[in-house]
Design a protein around this motif. Structure first.
Motif, mmCIF file in Angstrom:
data_model
loop_
_atom_site.group_PDB
_atom_site.id
_atom_site.type_symbol
_atom_site.label_atom_id
_atom_site.label_comp_id
_atom_site.label_asym_id
_atom_site.label_seq_id
_atom_site.Cartn_x
_atom_site.Cartn_y
_atom_site.Cartn_z
ATOM 1 N N ALA A 153 -5.619 -5.000 -3.996
ATOM 2 C CA ALA A 153 -4.576 -5.684 -4.771
ATOM 3 C C ALA A 153 -5.146 -6.327 -6.032
ATOM 4 N N CYS A 154 -6.098 -5.630 -6.664
ATOM 5 C CA CYS A 154 -6.689 -6.169 -7.891
ATOM 6 C C CYS A 154 -5.702 -6.128 -9.055
ATOM 7 N N PRO A 186 2.944 -7.590 -0.104
ATOM 8 C CA PRO A 186 2.350 -7.715 1.238
ATOM 9 C C PRO A 186 2.714 -6.491 2.076
ATOM 10 N N VAL A 187 1.838 -6.123 2.992
ATOM 11 C CA VAL A 187 2.111 -4.934 3.804
ATOM 12 C C VAL A 187 3.344 -5.124 4.683
ATOM 13 N N SER A 188 3.768 -6.366 4.882
ATOM 14 C CA SER A 188 4.961 -6.615 5.697
ATOM 15 C C SER A 188 6.248 -6.223 4.970
ATOM 16 N N ALA A 235 -6.768 -16.561 7.695
ATOM 17 C CA ALA A 235 -5.963 -15.336 7.784
ATOM 18 C C ALA A 235 -5.098 -15.213 6.542
ATOM 19 N N GLU A 236 -5.259 -14.127 5.831
ATOM 20 C CA GLU A 236 -4.456 -13.834 4.653
ATOM 21 C C GLU A 236 -3.763 -12.491 4.868
ATOM 22 N N GLU A 237 -2.468 -12.450 4.629
ATOM 23 C CA GLU A 237 -1.779 -11.176 4.771
ATOM 24 C C GLU A 237 -2.237 -10.221 3.679
ATOM 25 N N LYS A 238 -2.543 -9.006 4.080
ATOM 26 C CA LYS A 238 -3.034 -8.014 3.130
ATOM 27 C C LYS A 238 -1.948 -7.647 2.131
ATOM 28 N N ALA A 247 -0.895 -2.194 -3.377
ATOM 29 C CA ALA A 247 -0.095 -1.664 -4.479
ATOM 30 C C ALA A 247 0.908 -0.652 -3.931
ATOM 31 N N ARG A 248 2.143 -0.734 -4.418
ATOM 32 C CA ARG A 248 3.179 0.215 -4.023
ATOM 33 C C ARG A 248 3.709 0.926 -5.266
ATOM 34 N N LEU A 249 4.002 2.216 -5.098
ATOM 35 C CA LEU A 249 4.478 3.051 -6.202
ATOM 36 C C LEU A 249 5.970 3.293 -6.069
ATOM 37 N N ALA A 250 6.720 2.974 -7.108
ATOM 38 C CA ALA A 250 8.176 3.147 -7.089
ATOM 39 C C ALA A 250 8.566 4.505 -7.661
#
Length: 284
Positions: free
Chosen positions: A168-169, A185-187, A90-93, A96-99
């Motif tokens: 997440a490349c 991470p999505v968390s 299990a790996e947490e997904k 990419a997030r945009l600021a």
């Protein structure tokens, strides 16, 4: 004599190569090649290994599990795990997030860029023409480099990340000349969707959703959010999962909560943006 010498030298060197091959040859586990063929072959590096072959070697060697690959589907990961007789893992997904939230409907331009339709090219010309120096230029370099169709430009020329498709490349991180993308991470649900470093109401003349450094979010989530250079910074090493109230008093919606179903959600005090057309340019 010359011919004999060259023949003898060739024979000697060939013999040394044959001997070295026999002595130094390492038999490769055939499962590595089989596992490599089962992996997607994108070589995106999101797993942390140098391509799919590196991940295949790690999985067969027992230092990684199939769950490391974020490109494969769950069924494909289970197939690899079943083939090797290991757990999926299990790996947490990570996505990419945009600021930035400054699309054309809320952010102004001070100049019109004419040239190659590239954010990197525009950024070389006086920063790109956007009134907010730190804002997204909206020319889609991130969309162009994404091999997984995980980014698209919305109707306001702002990139939108499709979390389910994102691997997440990191290609978008490298492509953005304003450094607006980062991998999380999505968390990490509490998110500052702004990079503006100016302070006060004057910044809202350039972008209606910019952070004005009021500090209300930091006051509502002490220890988790701190003001650094007129911008809120979330300390994800601390428990921020119960700090959703930090978005409630943000007057511009610059700090958001990434809801699992609804995506980025702004607080109740944020001004609702209803403008669909392009905002008028600022006077130069």
């Amino acid at each position: 004599m010359a011919v004999l010498t060259l023949a003898a030298l060739s024979f000697l060197l060939a013999s040394l190569l044959v001997l070295a091959h026999r002595k130094l040859h390492v038999d490769e586990d055939p499962r590595i090649d089989a596992t490599h063929r089962m992996l997607p072959g994108t070589n995106c590096g999101a797993c942390g290994f140098p391509g799919c072959l590196g991940l295949a070697e790690a999985i067969v060697g027992g230092t990684a599990l199939p769950g490391k690959c974020t490109v494969m589907t769950e069924d494909e990961r289970e197939e690899v795990a079943e083939f090797l007789g290991v757990s999926v893992g299990a790996e947490e997904k990570v996505v990419a997030r945009l600021a930035c939230a400054g699309g054309t409907n809320v952010a102004r331009n001070r100049a019109r860029y004419e040239g190659i339709a590239s954010c990197r090219g525009a950024a070389l010309v006086a920063g790109g023409g956007k009134a907010c120096f730190w804002g997204c230029l909206g020319l889609g370099d991130c969309e162009a480099v994404c091999d997984f169709d995980a980014i698209y430009m919305n109707s306001h020329s702002l990139p939108v990340v499709v979390d389910d498709a994102c691997t997440a490349c990191g290609d978008c991180v490298d492509a953005c000349p304003k450094d607006l993308f980062s991998l999380h991470p999505v968390s990490h649900r509490l998110w500052v969707a702004c990079r503006n470093l100016e302070k006060g109401d004057a910044v809202l003349a350039d972008c209606e959703v910019a952070c004005d450094a009021c500090g209300k979010c930091a006051a509502d989530a002490p220890g988790v959010i701190s003001m650094v250079g007129n911008l809120p910074v979330v300390d994800y090493a601390r428990d921020h999962q119960k700090q959703r109230q930090a978005i409630d008093r943000c007057p511009t919606g610059a700090i958001v909560w990434y809801d699992e179903k609804d995506g980025p959600v702004t607080g109740s005090a944020a001004k609702r943006v209803i403008r669909q057309g392009t905002r008028l340019s600022s006077p130069t």
